[in-house]
Scaffold this motif. Structure first.
Motif, PDB file in Angstrom:
ATOM      1  N   TRP A   1      33.591  21.108-115.072  1.00  0.00           N
ATOM      2  CA  TRP A   1      33.617  21.912-113.613  1.00  0.00           C
ATOM      3  C   TRP A   1      34.441  20.995-112.830  1.00  0.00           C
ATOM      4  CZ3 TRP A   1      29.458  19.448-115.986  1.00  0.00           C
ATOM      5  CH2 TRP A   1      28.844  18.307-115.337  1.00  0.00           C
TER       6      TRP A   1
ATOM      7  N   LEU B   1      26.758  30.749-105.551  1.00  0.00           N
ATOM      8  CA  LEU B   1      27.113  31.619-104.522  1.00  0.00           C
ATOM      9  C   LEU B   1      28.239  32.541-104.913  1.00  0.00           C
ATOM     10  CD1 LEU B   1      26.793  29.312-101.529  1.00  0.00           C
ATOM     11  CD2 LEU B   1      25.260  31.098-102.194  1.00  0.00           C
ATOM     12  N   GLN B   2      29.027  32.229-105.950  1.00  0.00           N
ATOM     13  CA  GLN B   2      30.194  32.744-106.683  1.00  0.00           C
ATOM     14  C   GLN B   2      29.734  34.096-107.643  1.00  0.00           C
ATOM     15  OE1 GLN B   2      33.367  30.272-107.054  1.00  0.00           O
ATOM     16  NE2 GLN B   2      33.153  28.958-105.142  1.00  0.00           N
ATOM     17  N   ILE B   3      28.592  34.069-108.093  1.00  0.00           N
ATOM     18  CA  ILE B   3      28.329  34.978-109.231  1.00  0.00           C
ATOM     19  C   ILE B   3      27.104  35.935-108.648  1.00  0.00           C
ATOM     20  CG2 ILE B   3      28.999  33.519-111.094  1.00  0.00           C
ATOM     21  CD1 ILE B   3      26.241  32.622-111.306  1.00  0.00           C
ATOM     22  N   ASP B   4      27.100  37.190-109.540  1.00  0.00           N
ATOM     23  CA  ASP B   4      26.055  37.876-108.716  1.00  0.00           C
ATOM     24  C   ASP B   4      24.783  37.505-109.159  1.00  0.00           C
ATOM     25  OD1 ASP B   4      25.404  38.783-111.572  1.00  0.00           O
ATOM     26  OD2 ASP B   4      26.990  40.425-111.385  1.00  0.00           O
TER      27      ASP B   4
ATOM     28  N   HIS C   1      18.501  32.648-104.284  1.00  0.00           N
ATOM     29  CA  HIS C   1      18.364  31.791-105.312  1.00  0.00           C
ATOM     30  C   HIS C   1      17.103  30.922-105.053  1.00  0.00           C
ATOM     31  CE1 HIS C   1      22.947  32.123-104.961  1.00  0.00           C
ATOM     32  NE2 HIS C   1      22.510  32.633-105.897  1.00  0.00           N
TER      33      HIS C   1
ATOM     34  N   ALA D   1      23.295  34.626-112.033  1.00  0.00           N
ATOM     35  CA  ALA D   1      22.529  33.509-111.382  1.00  0.00           C
ATOM     36  C   ALA D   1      21.111  33.175-111.990  1.00  0.00           C
ATOM     37  CB  ALA D   1      22.445  33.681-109.787  1.00  0.00           C
TER      38      ALA D   1
ATOM     39  N   ALA E   1      27.003  26.360-112.897  1.00  0.00           N
ATOM     40  CA  ALA E   1      27.548  27.289-112.031  1.00  0.00           C
ATOM     41  C   ALA E   1      27.512  27.261-110.434  1.00  0.00           C
ATOM     42  CB  ALA E   1      26.594  28.708-112.663  1.00  0.00           C
ATOM     43  N   ARG E   2      28.495  27.944-109.898  1.00  0.00           N
ATOM     44  CA  ARG E   2      28.488  28.148-108.533  1.00  0.00           C
ATOM     45  C   ARG E   2      27.776  29.290-108.222  1.00  0.00           C
ATOM     46  NH1 ARG E   2      31.732  24.650-105.436  1.00  0.00           N
ATOM     47  NH2 ARG E   2      33.211  23.390-106.545  1.00  0.00           N
TER      48      ARG E   2
ATOM     49  N   GLU F   1      24.871  24.306-103.816  1.00  0.00           N
ATOM     50  CA  GLU F   1      25.162  25.506-103.206  1.00  0.00           C
ATOM     51  C   GLU F   1      23.977  26.460-103.521  1.00  0.00           C
ATOM     52  OE1 GLU F   1      29.296  26.902-104.476  1.00  0.00           O
ATOM     53  OE2 GLU F   1      30.315  24.768-103.510  1.00  0.00           O
ATOM     54  N   TYR F   2      23.517  27.255-102.710  1.00  0.00           N
ATOM     55  CA  TYR F   2      22.541  28.186-102.988  1.00  0.00           C
ATOM     56  C   TYR F   2      22.178  29.117-101.691  1.00  0.00           C
ATOM     57  CZ  TYR F   2      19.045  25.395-100.419  1.00  0.00           C
ATOM     58  OH  TYR F   2      18.767  24.534 -99.171  1.00  0.00           O
TER      59      TYR F   2
END
Length: 248
Positions: free
Chosen positions: A113, A151-154, A191, A158, A148-149, A186-187
């Protein structure tokens, strides 16, 4: 039981990444490498000062206010192999436990990553090494399947990253995975709900500060320890409001 930490004593939850010598300048994020000798001195100081280093499971009764004492949470993000080789013997020497947040689909691989921003690639623990970590008295937490990021996935993806990682690690280690850490820190509010839905008892963040009555168990702040953290500053971080002022 209320979802808050004990007001009786601020509890530092330390966050480490790699326990290794830093790569040469100008490597990015070399600050996240704490030298093995520095880590050993930090743990020795905790012991000397009468602190007990605990995993998140061990810390939970204190965070809930069910127990009081001079305790420090110890966490490691990502599951680097050098945590096993350099940190585990030190933790065992002092009778400390800790939680390492692992990325199930990257076990035995590297910190991919970070590759695009030029961070040196180093090994992550494989399945057998993660079992050695647990056999050594330590705990494993979840860090999503792919770092995973969120905030960048649905939302569906997530939640799958959380629940899939939890299930994979539980199957691998034959032990419950009760604690989670948001990758990259990031959240969003959704989340927090997902983490609770997935069955996690605590979640740690990258917000800086010691835990207090204001902190919800699904959004716990931590105290970062980096390459440049001297022993006096380490003491300030755990024993004073030094980090609390930076809580965000």
């Amino acid at each position: 039981m209320p979802d808050t930490a004990s007001p009786l004593r601020p509890i530092p939850i330390l966050v480490y990444h790699q326990i290794s010598e830093a790569p040469p300048k100008p490597a990015p994020f070399r600050s996240l490498c704490v030298a093995p000798a520095s880590f050993a001195r930090q743990m020795a100081l905790l012991k000397l000062l009468g602190y007990q280093g605990l995993s998140m499971s061990g810390l939970l009764p204190y965070l809930r206010g069910e127990k009081t004492g001079k305790v420090v949470g110890i966490t490691f993000d990502d599951g680097y192999q050098n945590n096993l080789t350099h940190a585990l013997p030190v933790l065992q020497r002092h009778g400390f436990s800790s939680t390492c947040y692992a990325v199930s689909k990257l076990l035995g691989k590297t910190n991919v990553w970070d590759k695009d921003i030029g961070v040196a690639q180093v090994p992550l623990m494989n399945a057998d090494e993660l079992r050695l970590w647990v056999a050594g008295g330590q705990e494993v937490g979840s860090h999503t399947q792919n770092h995973a990021r969120l905030l960048q996935i649905d939302a569906a993806a997530a939640l799958a990253e959380m629940t899939g990682d939890k299930a994979a690690l539980e199957g691998l280690l034959a032990t419950p995975i009760r604690h989670f850490c948001y990758p990259f820190g990031e959240y969003g509010p959704e989340h927090v709900v997902m983490a609770r839905q997935a069955g996690f008892q605590t979640v740690t963040t990258t917000h800086r500060g010691r835990s207090s009555a204001m902190n919800k168990l699904m959004e716990l702040p931590r105290v970062p320890v980096v390459r440049s953290t001297s022993l006096p500053v380490f003491w300030l971080k755990i024993a004073t409001a030094y980090e609390d002022r930076d809580r965000g």
